[in-house]
Design an enzyme around this catalytic site. Structure first.
Site, mmCIF file in Angstrom:
data_model
loop_
_atom_site.group_PDB
_atom_site.id
_atom_site.type_symbol
_atom_site.label_atom_id
_atom_site.label_comp_id
_atom_site.label_asym_id
_atom_site.label_seq_id
_atom_site.Cartn_x
_atom_site.Cartn_y
_atom_site.Cartn_z
ATOM 1 N N TYR A 8 0.882 -1.164 0.000
ATOM 2 C CA TYR A 8 0.000 0.000 0.000
ATOM 3 C C TYR A 8 0.918 1.211 0.000
ATOM 4 O O TYR A 8 1.543 1.531 1.024
ATOM 5 C CB TYR A 8 -0.917 -0.020 1.220
ATOM 6 C CG TYR A 8 -1.860 1.147 1.297
ATOM 7 C CD1 TYR A 8 -2.703 1.465 0.235
ATOM 8 C CD2 TYR A 8 -1.935 1.929 2.437
ATOM 9 C CE1 TYR A 8 -3.575 2.534 0.304
ATOM 10 C CE2 TYR A 8 -2.817 3.004 2.520
ATOM 11 C CZ TYR A 8 -3.626 3.294 1.448
ATOM 12 O OH TYR A 8 -4.506 4.356 1.527
ATOM 13 N N ALA A 10 0.651 4.332 0.129
ATOM 14 C CA ALA A 10 0.436 5.464 1.035
ATOM 15 C C ALA A 10 0.951 5.184 2.450
ATOM 16 O O ALA A 10 0.983 6.077 3.288
ATOM 17 C CB ALA A 10 -1.047 5.820 1.083
ATOM 18 N N CYS A 11 1.360 3.949 2.705
ATOM 19 C CA CYS A 11 1.825 3.543 4.035
ATOM 20 C C CYS A 11 3.356 3.627 4.110
ATOM 21 O O CYS A 11 4.059 3.013 3.303
ATOM 22 C CB CYS A 11 1.350 2.117 4.318
ATOM 23 S SG CYS A 11 2.019 1.402 5.828
ATOM 24 N N SER A 12 3.855 4.362 5.085
ATOM 25 C CA SER A 12 5.311 4.521 5.215
ATOM 26 C C SER A 12 6.005 3.200 5.513
ATOM 27 O O SER A 12 7.117 2.957 5.034
ATOM 28 C CB SER A 12 5.636 5.555 6.290
ATOM 29 O OG SER A 12 5.182 5.126 7.558
ATOM 30 N N ARG A 15 6.224 1.291 2.258
ATOM 31 C CA ARG A 15 7.276 1.864 1.404
ATOM 32 C C ARG A 15 8.661 1.475 1.921
ATOM 33 O O ARG A 15 9.564 1.176 1.141
ATOM 34 C CB ARG A 15 7.138 3.387 1.330
ATOM 35 C CG ARG A 15 5.942 3.843 0.514
ATOM 36 C CD ARG A 15 5.988 5.342 0.212
ATOM 37 N NE ARG A 15 6.221 6.180 1.378
ATOM 38 C CZ ARG A 15 5.279 6.685 2.169
ATOM 39 N NH1 ARG A 15 4.008 6.429 1.922
ATOM 40 N NH2 ARG A 15 5.599 7.456 3.192
#
Length: 121
Positions: A8, A10-12, A15
């Protein structure tokens, strides 16, 4: 080594795990599971790969949506949790990495790095 990342962007944490896998120079199949939700059958396979017995163990139970959908009630069936994840994939814990037939939730991301190192040795 077959590697899949349930990601996902948008998830740090997700990433960070993607960066760790890239740094390890692994060939990774990335599945953006929010845009391409898993089926109940795929979620069941993923549960087995994670070595868990209940879908709730791979869900974001502290997410407000979890309570809004009534998933915090006692007595719900596994199928009800799986159905909720197919309809609301944002509830799936992230990231999840699958290497071969084994999976691991990447929280904290460093746990994935240690896992990759252990597999490589």
């Amino acid at each position: 080594m077959n590697v899949t990342l349930y990601h996902y962007s948008a998830c740090s944490k997700s990433r960070a795990v993607a960066e760790l896998l890239d740094a390890a120079q692994l060939s990774v199949d990335v599945r953006l599971y929010v845009e391409n939700p898993l089926t109940q059958a795929e979620l069941s396979v993923l549960m087995n790969q994670l070595g868990i017995l209940h879908p709730k163990e791979m869900m974001r139970t502290k997410d407000a949506l979890f309570a809004e959908l009534g998933l915090d009630q006692e007595g719900l069936s596994q199928a009800e949790y799986l159905d909720a994840m197919t309809k609301h994939p944002i509830l799936m814990e992230r990231p999840i990495v699958v290497i071969g037939d084994t999976a691991k939730i990447g929280r904290p991301p460093e746990s994935i790095q240690a896992w990759i190192s252990a597999l490589a040795s």
